[in-house]
Design a protein around this motif. Sequence first.
Motif, PDB file in Angstrom:
ATOM      1  N   VAL A 100     122.250  23.263  59.977  1.00 58.15           N
ATOM      2  CA  VAL A 100     121.922  22.545  61.223  1.00 58.15           C
ATOM      3  C   VAL A 100     121.978  21.065  60.898  1.00 58.15           C
ATOM      4  N   VAL A 101     122.653  20.302  61.751  1.00 61.72           N
ATOM      5  CA  VAL A 101     122.779  18.859  61.521  1.00 61.72           C
ATOM      6  C   VAL A 101     121.423  18.206  61.729  1.00 61.72           C
ATOM      7  N   PRO A 102     120.913  17.502  60.712  1.00 58.35           N
ATOM      8  CA  PRO A 102     119.599  16.861  60.850  1.00 58.35           C
ATOM      9  C   PRO A 102     119.597  15.816  61.980  1.00 58.35           C
ATOM     10  N   ARG A 103     118.455  15.717  62.654  1.00 61.24           N
ATOM     11  CA  ARG A 103     118.232  14.723  63.714  1.00 61.24           C
ATOM     12  C   ARG A 103     119.291  14.779  64.824  1.00 61.24           C
ATOM     13  N   SER A 104     119.805  15.961  65.064  1.00 61.18           N
ATOM     14  CA  SER A 104     120.855  16.090  66.090  1.00 61.18           C
ATOM     15  C   SER A 104     120.298  16.514  67.451  1.00 61.18           C
ATOM     16  N   SER A 105     118.979  16.728  67.539  1.00 61.71           N
ATOM     17  CA  SER A 105     118.392  17.216  68.795  1.00 61.71           C
ATOM     18  C   SER A 105     117.794  16.083  69.608  1.00 61.71           C
ATOM     19  N   ASN A 106     118.075  16.117  70.916  1.00 58.17           N
ATOM     20  CA  ASN A 106     117.505  15.157  71.860  1.00 58.17           C
ATOM     21  C   ASN A 106     117.089  15.894  73.133  1.00 58.17           C
ATOM     22  N   VAL A 107     116.113  15.340  73.833  1.00 54.42           N
ATOM     23  CA  VAL A 107     115.714  15.898  75.139  1.00 54.42           C
ATOM     24  C   VAL A 107     116.682  15.367  76.194  1.00 54.42           C
ATOM     25  N   LEU A 108     117.377  16.292  76.873  1.00 51.80           N
ATOM     26  CA  LEU A 108     118.367  15.876  77.875  1.00 51.80           C
ATOM     27  C   LEU A 108     117.790  15.919  79.290  1.00 51.80           C
ATOM     28  N   SER A 109     116.846  16.848  79.514  1.00 51.00           N
ATOM     29  CA  SER A 109     116.239  16.985  80.837  1.00 51.00           C
ATOM     30  C   SER A 109     114.945  17.761  80.708  1.00 51.00           C
ATOM     31  N   GLU A 110     114.178  17.830  81.789  1.00 46.63           N
ATOM     32  CA  GLU A 110     112.943  18.599  81.784  1.00 46.63           C
ATOM     33  C   GLU A 110     112.613  19.065  83.197  1.00 46.63           C
ATOM     34  N   ASP A 111     111.864  20.162  83.268  1.00 48.92           N
ATOM     35  CA  ASP A 111     111.281  20.590  84.539  1.00 48.92           C
ATOM     36  C   ASP A 111     109.795  20.773  84.314  1.00 48.92           C
ATOM     37  N   GLN A 112     109.131  21.495  85.183  1.00 48.55           N
ATOM     38  CA  GLN A 112     107.690  21.616  85.107  1.00 48.55           C
ATOM     39  C   GLN A 112     107.222  22.297  83.830  1.00 48.55           C
ATOM     40  N   ASP A 113     108.021  23.236  83.312  1.00 51.51           N
ATOM     41  CA  ASP A 113     107.557  24.047  82.183  1.00 51.51           C
ATOM     42  C   ASP A 113     108.295  23.800  80.871  1.00 51.51           C
ATOM     43  N   SER A 114     109.515  23.240  80.953  1.00 54.83           N
ATOM     44  CA  SER A 114     110.363  23.234  79.752  1.00 54.83           C
ATOM     45  C   SER A 114     111.118  21.923  79.592  1.00 54.83           C
ATOM     46  N   TYR A 115     111.628  21.772  78.368  1.00 57.47           N
ATOM     47  CA  TYR A 115     112.581  20.702  78.061  1.00 57.47           C
ATOM     48  C   TYR A 115     113.936  21.342  77.787  1.00 57.47           C
ATOM     49  N   LEU A 116     115.005  20.614  78.109  1.00 53.34           N
ATOM     50  CA  LEU A 116     116.341  21.033  77.708  1.00 53.34           C
ATOM     51  C   LEU A 116     116.767  20.123  76.559  1.00 53.34           C
ATOM     52  N   CYS A 117     117.011  20.735  75.411  1.00 54.15           N
ATOM     53  CA  CYS A 117     117.374  19.978  74.219  1.00 54.15           C
ATOM     54  C   CYS A 117     118.755  20.405  73.722  1.00 54.15           C
ATOM     55  N   ASN A 118     119.422  19.494  73.075  1.00 50.76           N
ATOM     56  CA  ASN A 118     120.679  19.864  72.415  1.00 50.76           C
ATOM     57  C   ASN A 118     120.457  19.879  70.900  1.00 50.76           C
ATOM     58  N   VAL A 119     121.325  20.605  70.200  1.00 51.69           N
ATOM     59  CA  VAL A 119     121.260  20.640  68.748  1.00 51.69           C
ATOM     60  C   VAL A 119     122.675  20.954  68.235  1.00 51.69           C
ATOM     61  N   THR A 120     123.081  20.316  67.157  1.00 48.53           N
ATOM     62  CA  THR A 120     124.421  20.504  66.600  1.00 48.53           C
ATOM     63  C   THR A 120     124.321  21.205  65.245  1.00 48.53           C
ATOM     64  N   LEU A 121     125.203  22.185  65.030  1.00 52.20           N
ATOM     65  CA  LEU A 121     125.204  22.940  63.787  1.00 52.20           C
ATOM     66  C   LEU A 121     126.616  23.476  63.520  1.00 52.20           C
ATOM     67  N   PHE A 122     126.775  24.070  62.342  1.00 55.18           N
ATOM     68  CA  PHE A 122     128.066  24.664  62.008  1.00 55.18           C
ATOM     69  C   PHE A 122     128.247  25.969  62.792  1.00 55.18           C
ATOM     70  N   ARG A 123     129.499  26.231  63.178  1.00 57.06           N
ATOM     71  CA  ARG A 123     129.788  27.386  64.027  1.00 57.06           C
ATOM     72  C   ARG A 123     129.344  28.706  63.391  1.00 57.06           C
ATOM     73  N   LYS A 124     129.518  28.820  62.062  1.00 59.84           N
ATOM     74  CA  LYS A 124     129.216  30.098  61.428  1.00 59.84           C
ATOM     75  C   LYS A 124     127.717  30.390  61.365  1.00 59.84           C
ATOM     76  N   ALA A 125     126.894  29.380  61.716  1.00 60.56           N
ATOM     77  CA  ALA A 125     125.438  29.588  61.681  1.00 60.56           C
ATOM     78  C   ALA A 125     124.863  29.864  63.079  1.00 60.56           C
ATOM     79  N   VAL A 126     125.731  29.940  64.086  1.00 58.29           N
ATOM     80  CA  VAL A 126     125.249  30.049  65.481  1.00 58.29           C
ATOM     81  C   VAL A 126     124.450  31.336  65.705  1.00 58.29           C
ATOM     82  N   ASP A 127     124.976  32.487  65.266  1.00 55.01           N
ATOM     83  CA  ASP A 127     124.287  33.758  65.534  1.00 55.01           C
ATOM     84  C   ASP A 127     122.915  33.792  64.879  1.00 55.01           C
ATOM     85  N   ASP A 128     122.844  33.332  63.666  1.00 50.10           N
ATOM     86  CA  ASP A 128     121.556  33.322  62.963  1.00 50.10           C
ATOM     87  C   ASP A 128     120.582  32.380  63.658  1.00 50.10           C
ATOM     88  N   PHE A 129     121.071  31.225  64.124  1.00 50.52           N
ATOM     89  CA  PHE A 129     120.219  30.247  64.802  1.00 50.52           C
ATOM     90  C   PHE A 129     119.670  30.834  66.112  1.00 50.52           C
TER      91      PHE A 129
END
Length: 440
Positions: free
Chosen positions: A208-237
Amino acid sequence: MTEFWLISAPGEKTCQQTWEKLHAATTKNNNLAISSKFNIPDLKVGTLDVLVGLSDELAKLDAFVEGVVKKVAQYMADVLEDSKDKVQENLLANGVDLVTYITRFQWDMAKYPIKQSLKNISEIIAKGVTQIDNDLKSRASAYNNLKGNLQNLERKNAGSLLTRSLAEIVKKDDFVLDSEYLVTLLVVVPKLNHNDWIKQYETLAEMVVPRSSNVLSEDQDSYLCNVTLFRKAVDDFRHKARENKFIVRDFQYNEEEMKADKEEMNRLSTDKKKQFGPLVRWLKVNFSEAFIAWIHVKALRVFVESVLRYGLPVNFQAMLLQPNKKTMKKLREVLYELYKHLDSSAAAIIDAPMDIPGLNLSQQEYYPYVYYKIDCNLLEFNRFTLRTDFHPGPVTWRKREQEDEQKLSRVSNPESSFDVFCCFLGMWMTSLDGSVTNHS
């Protein structure tokens, strides 16, 4: 409450005297109802056999036309979803409100020429209303499909971050694109678990790429965040994120698809606005046509039933009562006292604790005088599937029904409907005998 009682009684010395007597008893002296004459022209009578058959056919036509009137009115309310207060002002008959049209009813000689037979007039009405019903189905289907497709797209852009479309929220800069090895995921993080996300997301999986997550949006209950990682690690993540109550959304950034969705929504919204005006005008015009046809059917029923009950020559007065809700019972008693001499058998039927099977004469429907109700509360009914399988045409009688008509045809010019009632009672008893024998 807007309910009318359309009744008729035989003319005494003159029809005017019949009217004055009713008016004095119901309005002038007791204030039980608002009363007015209901003008029916001199229609062609035909034979008694034809009238008996037409009476049954008109009952079916009445129910069918009333159903179409209510469907058009209800669909008007559905279409004017954002302007419910304007529904009633669009439900007009011949340019006036429904109460005014009924109380000032005049037969439409152009649409329904009185030189035509009663059967022909009823077929003209049936054909016109059937066309309205068919047109309503096709127009409603087209508009509802358009409206449904637009609502589906709008629904995608509403709701929580767990379910709504993310196309309007994210930007191109939020993603790593065109990379052979890296991919950006969008994750819905409960607000209560956001601190855990900050601490854990880099270690939920390898690569997982360090410090790659940011809050893009939010609603009453949740935040929407992004995160960048290598493709082969997607299923495990994805698996580790779910264990920690972080939900990875299935989303791929595709500018062409997002643009196409936006264009589709704009197109549907524009098409809906284009169809709205013509559809409302069509509903307004055809509601008027259907309602006018319905009141003419009521007039036909009063005429036919009055001739069958009171005999020839034609001599009766049709009258319209708008009862007060609190005095309906008293009004019914006054009418009975006025007209009980017309049919002594009606008292037994009115007071009977049960209906007579096969006669279609219940204690609410049969009175010494001809009576039909007109209910103008067209929007105050439960939604149900209205009958649309009525097709105008000749009545097909079974052998026994043909024999019953022959019995009725022998009753010529009765002074009261007691003789007719006796015939109906004999028919019912015969039918009952047959059903008991068959059952045995």
